[in-house]
Enzyme design. Sequence first.
Site, mmCIF file in Angstrom:
data_model
loop_
_atom_site.group_PDB
_atom_site.id
_atom_site.type_symbol
_atom_site.label_atom_id
_atom_site.label_comp_id
_atom_site.label_asym_id
_atom_site.label_seq_id
_atom_site.Cartn_x
_atom_site.Cartn_y
_atom_site.Cartn_z
ATOM 1 N N TYR A 21 0.807 -1.222 0.000
ATOM 2 C CA TYR A 21 0.000 0.000 0.000
ATOM 3 C C TYR A 21 0.843 1.276 0.000
ATOM 4 O O TYR A 21 0.314 2.367 -0.225
ATOM 5 C CB TYR A 21 -0.963 -0.003 1.190
ATOM 6 C CG TYR A 21 -2.184 -0.848 0.936
ATOM 7 C CD1 TYR A 21 -3.097 -0.503 -0.046
ATOM 8 C CD2 TYR A 21 -2.414 -2.021 1.659
ATOM 9 C CE1 TYR A 21 -4.215 -1.287 -0.304
ATOM 10 C CE2 TYR A 21 -3.527 -2.812 1.417
ATOM 11 C CZ TYR A 21 -4.420 -2.430 0.434
ATOM 12 O OH TYR A 21 -5.525 -3.214 0.188
ATOM 13 N N GLU A 108 -8.227 -27.033 6.508
ATOM 14 C CA GLU A 108 -7.947 -26.182 5.358
ATOM 15 C C GLU A 108 -8.833 -24.944 5.315
ATOM 16 O O GLU A 108 -8.344 -23.825 5.110
ATOM 17 C CB GLU A 108 -8.134 -26.984 4.056
ATOM 18 C CG GLU A 108 -8.016 -26.137 2.802
ATOM 19 C CD GLU A 108 -8.358 -26.895 1.532
ATOM 20 O OE1 GLU A 108 -8.536 -26.232 0.494
ATOM 21 O OE2 GLU A 108 -8.447 -28.138 1.564
ATOM 22 N N ASP A 166 -9.400 -30.694 1.482
ATOM 23 C CA ASP A 166 -10.186 -31.194 0.359
ATOM 24 C C ASP A 166 -9.464 -32.350 -0.322
ATOM 25 O O ASP A 166 -8.227 -32.371 -0.405
ATOM 26 C CB ASP A 166 -10.417 -30.091 -0.678
ATOM 27 C CG ASP A 166 -11.550 -29.147 -0.291
ATOM 28 O OD1 ASP A 166 -12.366 -29.514 0.563
ATOM 29 O OD2 ASP A 166 -11.600 -28.036 -0.856
#
Length: 290
Positions: A21, A108, A166
Amino acid sequence: MDFAHQALVDNVPLTKRDMYYKDVPLFKAQGTVDRLVDDLAVTLGLERADLKIRAASKGLICGTGLTIHLLEGEVISINDLEGTLIPTGETIERFELKGDISWVLVVEKEAVFQTLCRFRFASHRSLSGPGLIITGKGYPDVATRQLVKTLSDNLPAHIPIVALVDGDAYGLDILSVYKYGSRSLRHENKKLAAKRIEWLGIWASEIADLEIDLDTLIPITLHDEKKALAVLSRPTDVVPTKWRQVQLTRMLHIRRKAEIEILSSSSSQKSNSLIHYLVHKICHFIEMSA
């Protein structure tokens, strides 16, 4: 390099997000800053902490019995009802365990983590003892990896550290980052890789036993296939043979992937709910580690 130099001169740590930024038009994307910082550290033979640059924390932890003491004197007590932000390693003085911890579960997805918090799963009565639940919200940040590494190095061997990801190439890639380290931070992997962590699930080979209809699984995309082939091309020291045969090869064969949410879908049997599944699997790991 100027940002790192100024942080060292001022002795004020700077996050990579802060750097981005400071000049968004120059960097254009956060990933540019990430790569430049990592390249600078490797070139100088240093760690990011030595440059007073750190990644912003995003990981969460819930459970009982763990207290984190920070260098500035703040004390963070973990509870089993809501997630607590994992502080960066550079700010931590020490960890304190009060009472027994029987297991550690790394998840996860944040959504699954929040579900487990809501059910106070860390203190579930069907388990042999309380545990800790951690999420890196996908690919883990350094602070989350440092915490898992610390637990891996210091908890007794009979306390299993397991991961629920997953059943696809991305899930296994995330697990590999925890267990073996990442390619982008390979110069720091010895301090970040938690070798003890084991894959709890979800496994493609479990689908039939869980009585989940194959048609309810999500079809793999070209991106999934490309990722799977990329992971399969890696050496066996970071992608074990069992991961290849049980998960990736089978996924490519059936052209379907098993996401964690399938465990709590309306199409699965009641006995195969997420909570039931985790209780069964964690108890198994506890027995195997005894």
